[in-house]
Design a protein around this motif. Structure first.
Motif, PDB file in Angstrom:
ATOM      1  N   GLU A 544       4.390  -0.573  -6.264  1.00  0.00           N
ATOM      2  CA  GLU A 544       4.674  -0.425  -7.692  1.00  0.00           C
ATOM      3  C   GLU A 544       3.399  -0.532  -8.533  1.00  0.00           C
ATOM      4  O   GLU A 544       3.258   0.155  -9.553  1.00  0.00           O
ATOM      5  CB  GLU A 544       5.682  -1.488  -8.139  1.00  0.00           C
ATOM      6  N   THR A 545       2.475  -1.392  -8.124  1.00  0.00           N
ATOM      7  CA  THR A 545       1.286  -1.673  -8.940  1.00  0.00           C
ATOM      8  C   THR A 545       0.247  -0.570  -8.857  1.00  0.00           C
ATOM      9  O   THR A 545      -0.341  -0.178  -9.878  1.00  0.00           O
ATOM     10  CB  THR A 545       0.656  -3.010  -8.511  1.00  0.00           C
ATOM     11  N   LEU A 546      -0.017  -0.048  -7.684  1.00  0.00           N
ATOM     12  CA  LEU A 546      -1.112   0.918  -7.506  1.00  0.00           C
ATOM     13  C   LEU A 546      -0.966   2.151  -8.400  1.00  0.00           C
ATOM     14  O   LEU A 546      -1.913   2.517  -9.118  1.00  0.00           O
ATOM     15  CB  LEU A 546      -1.233   1.309  -6.038  1.00  0.00           C
ATOM     16  N   PRO A 547       0.187   2.824  -8.424  1.00  0.00           N
ATOM     17  CA  PRO A 547       0.291   3.999  -9.308  1.00  0.00           C
ATOM     18  C   PRO A 547       0.259   3.634 -10.788  1.00  0.00           C
ATOM     19  O   PRO A 547      -0.163   4.454 -11.615  1.00  0.00           O
ATOM     20  CB  PRO A 547       1.630   4.628  -8.914  1.00  0.00           C
ATOM     21  N   THR A 548       0.694   2.410 -11.121  1.00  0.00           N
ATOM     22  CA  THR A 548       0.648   1.988 -12.524  1.00  0.00           C
ATOM     23  C   THR A 548      -0.789   1.775 -12.967  1.00  0.00           C
ATOM     24  O   THR A 548      -1.190   2.196 -14.053  1.00  0.00           O
ATOM     25  CB  THR A 548       1.462   0.693 -12.706  1.00  0.00           C
ATOM     26  N   LEU A 549      -1.585   1.131 -12.128  1.00  0.00           N
ATOM     27  CA  LEU A 549      -3.001   0.929 -12.447  1.00  0.00           C
ATOM     28  C   LEU A 549      -3.727   2.271 -12.555  1.00  0.00           C
ATOM     29  O   LEU A 549      -4.635   2.434 -13.384  1.00  0.00           O
ATOM     30  CB  LEU A 549      -3.673   0.070 -11.380  1.00  0.00           C
ATOM     31  N   ALA A 550      -3.354   3.207 -11.718  1.00  0.00           N
ATOM     32  CA  ALA A 550      -4.032   4.506 -11.697  1.00  0.00           C
ATOM     33  C   ALA A 550      -3.899   5.253 -13.023  1.00  0.00           C
ATOM     34  O   ALA A 550      -4.671   6.191 -13.285  1.00  0.00           O
ATOM     35  CB  ALA A 550      -3.491   5.358 -10.557  1.00  0.00           C
ATOM     36  N   LYS A 551      -2.953   4.854 -13.879  1.00  0.00           N
ATOM     37  CA  LYS A 551      -2.761   5.513 -15.166  1.00  0.00           C
ATOM     38  C   LYS A 551      -3.712   5.002 -16.248  1.00  0.00           C
ATOM     39  O   LYS A 551      -3.742   5.551 -17.350  1.00  0.00           O
ATOM     40  CB  LYS A 551      -1.313   5.322 -15.620  1.00  0.00           C
ATOM     41  N   ILE A 552      -4.484   3.937 -15.960  1.00  0.00           N
ATOM     42  CA  ILE A 552      -5.455   3.436 -16.933  1.00  0.00           C
ATOM     43  C   ILE A 552      -6.580   4.468 -17.049  1.00  0.00           C
ATOM     44  O   ILE A 552      -7.258   4.769 -16.056  1.00  0.00           O
ATOM     45  CB  ILE A 552      -6.028   2.070 -16.506  1.00  0.00           C
ATOM     46  N   PRO A 553      -6.821   5.033 -18.223  1.00  0.00           N
ATOM     47  CA  PRO A 553      -7.803   6.128 -18.344  1.00  0.00           C
ATOM     48  C   PRO A 553      -9.215   5.748 -17.897  1.00  0.00           C
ATOM     49  O   PRO A 553      -9.920   6.567 -17.308  1.00  0.00           O
ATOM     50  CB  PRO A 553      -7.781   6.456 -19.847  1.00  0.00           C
ATOM     51  N   GLN A 554      -9.629   4.508 -18.171  1.00  0.00           N
ATOM     52  CA  GLN A 554     -11.002   4.102 -17.859  1.00  0.00           C
ATOM     53  C   GLN A 554     -11.151   3.514 -16.456  1.00  0.00           C
ATOM     54  O   GLN A 554     -12.215   3.000 -16.110  1.00  0.00           O
ATOM     55  CB  GLN A 554     -11.498   3.056 -18.863  1.00  0.00           C
ATOM     56  N   LEU A 555     -10.088   3.568 -15.644  1.00  0.00           N
ATOM     57  CA  LEU A 555     -10.128   2.896 -14.345  1.00  0.00           C
ATOM     58  C   LEU A 555     -11.222   3.484 -13.460  1.00  0.00           C
ATOM     59  O   LEU A 555     -11.258   4.687 -13.199  1.00  0.00           O
ATOM     60  CB  LEU A 555      -8.778   3.011 -13.643  1.00  0.00           C
ATOM     61  N   SER A 556     -12.108   2.597 -12.979  1.00  0.00           N
ATOM     62  CA  SER A 556     -13.203   3.010 -12.100  1.00  0.00           C
ATOM     63  C   SER A 556     -13.190   2.276 -10.765  1.00  0.00           C
ATOM     64  O   SER A 556     -14.082   2.501  -9.936  1.00  0.00           O
ATOM     65  CB  SER A 556     -14.548   2.779 -12.795  1.00  0.00           C
TER      66      SER A 556
END
Length: 610
Positions: A544-556
């Protein structure tokens, strides 16, 4: 006899000397005489061997008497009273922690004395001799042949003392008082979430050096010009001024001479036409030789640039996503503190198996073997100062201890291509004093090394009017180069089935790393996915967490918590914890949990889409 050697090179532009005079830096690849092996020890819970009955240190007295353990005294006759005997005492392995070697010492926090006798092969009185420790947790008082060399505080950074004035060819002995008691004014402080392993936990080595030797060096790619190697070389000795020094990189056909200044320092600047840049996909290391009239060292160094541009992290000018994992310095298979290259190969091998190109070494400096191996494997590294949770922010002495450990870490690993981030702290509560404390650490770091990125593991929280909207409200976020924060929605509060609805509102144009997320699971415990402590629950949180984090635009990048289960006295729930933090993707028996394969699949698919 084990041969050790002198360390690495990667770059630091105009890095000043971190320490005065007689500190030996970059020693990893320098040939030395190992003192690893069995050392006799005495447990001294009342510190009888250090203090007299008036609670005065023996080593501060002109006539310390037979009670001073560091003298290693023997009775002169059958009536002489000496109430200790190292040679009749048990022994344990160095390097190693005492907790995992002796069952009676498993929970022990206090003073323990070590003693080792040694001869110096090929002793040469024209040489200078240094005694080097990779790390001792936490305080070390070091004596050779009954004379005190000095004291060091900090459980995870290297230190050394010159012992030329007390050494002889035969029948030497070194005594080390080790004290791992936690204290409110130390770094880390009383409260942590890992095991407080005590002892001489890393290599001990004797180095024989020339009267004037190469004390320190840094050679790396200039942060602005990728066709220029820059750095410095520092000589130590009475004849260090106006000395000839050569830098040779055979593969690049470089052989350039320099002359030291009045302080024995050389400023290095070498143009290069063509470089094979170090990266996570191309971990290229060059052999670099540094030679003076009286000394020579060889290192393997990678040359690369790391920077940020808006919300991107750039490695050699190209955007890189950090597929990471957090790691504690434990060998869970053997039990106890990890210390060897074999230990490093296990931990970093697991990270590579996961599909990682990045590791966060939490929450303190790990063994140099880890970053050396990361250089070879192409793993990017986050290194962290042990400023953890709540320490005495207003205490100037506490700040000095934190700064010293940070300086020692930077000094040791400044030449490692793999190290791209210096972390100032983890999960520290906000206050003006804390902001000033961390800001001073960041300022010091940038002064010492302006070629790497600065971060810290901060915290997020939900907005009061909308708990599904997460924010990071921390003044220190303005100071860092990379905004990193730990988030545990679904484990420490929040409904795991609501994770898909969580969004982060972050208006800063900086790269974001999720420095922690995760859930505990007892390997082998299976139940439905909404049963806490089951592998299925941990796996669901990851899914559940991984795809949600992937939506953060600045995620590096992300570094989930954590690679393997690790010991912690805070974790007492039976049968699930039993003294272990169970958020690992691998158990203490080396078995992979279900979430291991979920993260592995995520990283694999992420690589295919890049």
């Amino acid at each position: 006899m084990r041969k050790l050697a002198i360390t690495s090179l990667i770059l630091i532009l105009n890095l000043p000397l971190l320490f005065s005079g007689n500190l030996l830096h970059n020693n990893y690849l320098r040939k030395g005489m190992s003192l690893n092996g069995r050392w006799h020890y005495i447990v001294d819970m009342y510190e009888t061997g250090y203090y007299n009955y008036r609670w005065q240190p023996h080593d501060g007295s002109e006539n310390p008497g037979a009670g001073a353990f560091y003298l290693n005294m023997k009775p002169k006759d059958k009536m002489d009273l000496v109430e200790y005997d190292f040679d009749a005492s048990p022994s344990m392995l160095v390097p190693g922690d005492w907790n995992s070697q002796e069952e009676k010492l498993f929970y022990y926090e206090g003073t323990l004395w070590y003693k080792k006798s040694f001869d110096v092969d090929d002793y040469d009185n024209s040489k200078r001799y240094y005694l080097h420790f990779g790390a001792v947790n936490y305080r070390a008082d070091v004596y050779v042949n009954g004379k005190k060399l000095g004291t060091h505080k900090g459980g995870f950074t290297p230190f050394n003392f010159e012992m030329t004035h007390v050494l002889r060819a035969k029948d030497n002995f070194v005594v080390v008082r080790v004290d791992n008691k936690r204290a409110a004014d130390e770094v880390p402080t009383l409260n942590t979430d890992w095991w407080n392993y005590g002892g001489i936990t890393r290599d001990v080595t004797v180095y024989a050096l020339s009267k004037t030797f190469i004390e320190d060096y840094s050679i790396q790619l200039d942060k602005e010009n990728n066709k220029l190697l820059k750095g410095y070389i520092q000589l130590n000795g009475k004849e260090n001024a106006n000395a000839k020094v050569h830098v040779k990189i055979p593969e690049l056909k470089i052989n350039k001479g320099f002359t030291s200044n009045a302080n024995g320092k050389v400023e290095v600047s070498i143009p290069v036409r063509k470089l094979d840049y170090w990266s996570d996909t191309n971990p290229k290391l060059y052999e670099v030789n540094i030679e003076s009239d009286s000394d020579a060292i060889t290192d393997k160094i990678g040359f690369r640039q790391i920077s940020t541009q808006g919300s991107d992290i750039l490695l050699n000018g190209d955007k890189v996503f950090l597929k990471g994992i957090c790691i504690h310095e434990e060998n869970v298979m053997r039990g106890g503190r990890a210390y060897s290259m074999e230990d490093a190969k296990i931990l970093l091998g697991w990270a590579k198996e996961l599909g990682c190109n990045f590791v966060r070494l939490a929450h303190y400096p790990h063994n140099e073997n880890m970053v050396r191996l990361a250089d070879e494997l192409g793993l990017l590294v986050w290194e962290e100062n042990p400023v953890y949770w709540t320490i005495q922010w207003d205490n100037t002495e506490t700040y000095k201890k934190a700064e010293t450990q940070l300086k020692e870490l930077i000094s040791r690993d400044k030449n490692r291509a793999s190290v791209i981030i210096w972390s100032m702290a983890n999960e520290t509560p906000q206050s003006n004093a804390r902001f000033e404390f961390l800001s001073k650490l960041a300022e010091t770091t940038r002064r010492l090394d302006d070629t790497r990125l600065i971060s810290a593991a901060l915290e997020d929280h939900g907005k009061q009017e909308n708990p599904n909207s997460m924010v990071v409200e921390d003044k220190f976020a303005d100071v860092v180069d990379v905004l990193s924060f730990n988030q545990y929605y679904g484990w420490y509060g929040g409904d795991i089935e609501n994770i898909k609805n969580i969004r982060w509102e972050i208006d800063m144009d900086k790269p974001i790393i999720i420095s922690e997320f995760g859930a505990g699971a007892l390997q082998g415990f299976h139940a439905d996915s909404l049963t806490r402590w089951s592998e299925e629950f941990q796996d669901l949180l990851y899914r559940e967490t991984l795809p949600t984090l992937a939506k953060i635009p600045q995620l590096s990048g992300i570094t989930p918590w954590i690679l393997a289960d690790f010991r912690s006295p805070r974790r007492m729930l039976i049968p699930y914890q039993n003294g272990w933090n169970r958020k690992g993707l691998i158990s203490e028996t080396g078995n992979r949990k279900k979430a291991f394969f979920t993260l592995q699949k995520f990283y694999s698919e992420l690589g295919e889409s890049e």
